[in-house]
Motif scaffolding. Structure first.
Motif, PDB file in Angstrom:
ATOM      1  N   PHE A  74     107.884  27.306 115.774  1.00 18.91           N
ATOM      2  CA  PHE A  74     107.419  28.537 115.130  1.00 18.91           C
ATOM      3  C   PHE A  74     107.646  28.502 113.614  1.00 18.91           C
ATOM      4  O   PHE A  74     106.757  28.886 112.843  1.00 18.91           O
ATOM      5  CB  PHE A  74     108.126  29.762 115.724  1.00 18.91           C
ATOM      6  N   ASP A  78     105.033  28.838 110.713  1.00 17.93           N
ATOM      7  CA  ASP A  78     105.180  30.072 109.946  1.00 17.93           C
ATOM      8  C   ASP A  78     105.296  29.768 108.451  1.00 17.93           C
ATOM      9  O   ASP A  78     104.747  30.498 107.613  1.00 17.93           O
ATOM     10  CB  ASP A  78     106.412  30.842 110.430  1.00 17.93           C
ATOM     11  N   ALA A 148     102.570  34.970 119.367  1.00 16.82           N
ATOM     12  CA  ALA A 148     101.311  34.638 118.699  1.00 16.82           C
ATOM     13  C   ALA A 148     100.450  35.881 118.499  1.00 16.82           C
ATOM     14  O   ALA A 148      99.833  36.061 117.430  1.00 16.82           O
ATOM     15  CB  ALA A 148     100.549  33.590 119.507  1.00 16.82           C
ATOM     16  N   GLN A 151     101.734  37.746 115.570  1.00 15.74           N
ATOM     17  CA  GLN A 151     101.365  37.102 114.310  1.00 15.74           C
ATOM     18  C   GLN A 151      99.907  37.369 113.957  1.00 15.74           C
ATOM     19  O   GLN A 151      99.570  37.618 112.798  1.00 15.74           O
ATOM     20  CB  GLN A 151     101.617  35.598 114.416  1.00 15.74           C
ATOM     21  N   LYS A 173     107.339  39.621 117.771  1.00 15.97           N
ATOM     22  CA  LYS A 173     107.654  38.333 117.161  1.00 15.97           C
ATOM     23  C   LYS A 173     109.147  38.028 117.308  1.00 15.97           C
ATOM     24  O   LYS A 173     109.585  37.387 118.249  1.00 15.97           O
ATOM     25  CB  LYS A 173     107.233  38.344 115.684  1.00 15.97           C
TER      26      LYS A 173
END
Length: 329
Positions: A74, A78, A148, A151, A173
């Motif tokens: 992640f 990210d 996801a 996000q 998240k």
């Protein structure tokens, strides 16, 4: 050997196995992934297994490492999304390889490594499910999918969200994969399947506190995501409770301009960043947002006894640190 030492040793082994699959020297990935991390998620898993009467074998340590690999997957992706060039006081993966091979190839390498790390974590969990008949994979896929979705919601804003909506993003998240995920796997390993929904509620409270605390300490200068010393969340106009609250202290013209740039994914100048930081601190915004941390921690604390989480040292440490934050201002 402590749980942290066992995790660190096994993490190095698993990362070496991943890197060994490539012909080019990608050893920096191993360095990046094994340096500076606190290991909150894998430690939370192992401590919870012990607190709930389970036994820590080499296989449980590998599951803990799989949890950390999911986290690394992640953060590598990210960092690309946020264009951060610093994490854990060292260059991010895409930034490091961009310096060597150019921006496009550097980002591509980081994306591929993130995917390879995720795949390796799934393989570890698949081995465990075959051995113990525990549905760890289903939980993993659910957590990754929920994260996801959070996000994507954050990326495709059609209007400036409220603080409450941002906190909802945080539950999808940070709360899901930083708190709920290790607790859920520990519950499955120790036969506490019936507690999953309650653990999810607990994790939402502690996860919100965890992410808002992260927002706060960057503004306070205790965490850096940029090599040039800029406050990444503010300079990029990232949607956080701090920025949403500070908008109320700006003129209508300035507020509309900054909100427009926020929607377009644009940032601010150093002068504008300093002005926003001044308002965040001097107008009481920082203190107000820290109240969110305190409120959410107290909600989580009220559930600890029911879930038999009161003897988990890591949770105690997190809660104690967050509750003291306001006193340290």
């Amino acid at each position: 050997m402590t749980n942290k030492q066992r995790i660190d040793r096994q993490l190095a082994v698993e990362l070496q196995a991943i890197v060994a699959g490539f012909d080019v020297d990608y050893s920096y990935v191993t360095t990046y992934c094994t340096t500076g991390g606190k290991g909150v998620r894998p430690l939370l898993f192992l401590e919870s297994v012990e607190a709930w009467g389970g036994v820590i074998t080499d296989m449980e340590v590998r599951v803990a490492v799989a949890i950390e690999l999911i986290h690394i997957f992640f953060i590598i992706h990210d960092d690309i999304m946020d264009d951060d060039d610093l994490r854990r006081n060292q260059p991010t993966v895409h930034h490091y390889f961009s310096k060597k091979y150019g921006v496009v190839q550097g980002r591509a390498i980081a994306i591929v490594f993130g995917d390879a790390i995720y795949n390796h974590a799934i393989n570890i969990l698949h081995t465990y499910t075959q051995k113990q008949n525990v549905d760890l994979l289903a939980q993993t896929l659910d957590v990754v999918a929920t994260t996801a979705r959070g996000q994507i919601q954050e990326l495709h804003l059609t209007s400036i969200p409220t603080v409450e909506e941002v906190l909802e993003f945080y539950t999808k998240k940070t709360a899901m994969y930083s708190i709920y995920y290790p607790l859920a796997l520990a519950a499955l390993v120790t036969g506490r399947d019936g507690q999953l929904e309650s653990l999810r509620q607990f994790s939402q409270h502690l996860g919100i506190a965890y992410q808002v605390y992260d927002d706060v300490i960057e503004v306070l200068g205790q965490k850096k995501r940029s090599l040039d010393g800029r406050v990444g969340d503010v300079s990029r106009l990232k949607v956080t409770p701090l920025l949403l609250r500070v908008f109320d202290f700006l003129t209508v013209e300035v507020k509309e301009d900054l909100q427009g740039r926020m929607m377009r994914g644009e940032g601010v100048s150093l002068e504008e960043e300093n002005l926003l930081l001044h308002h965040i601190i001097e107008k009481g915004v920082l203190s107000e947002v820290i109240d969110i941390v305190v409120q959410e921690v107290r909600k989580a604390e009220a559930m600890r006894g029911m879930l038999q989480l009161e003897n988990i040292a890591l949770i105690t440490s997190i809660c104690t640190k967050y509750l003291k934050l306001k006193d340290e201002l």
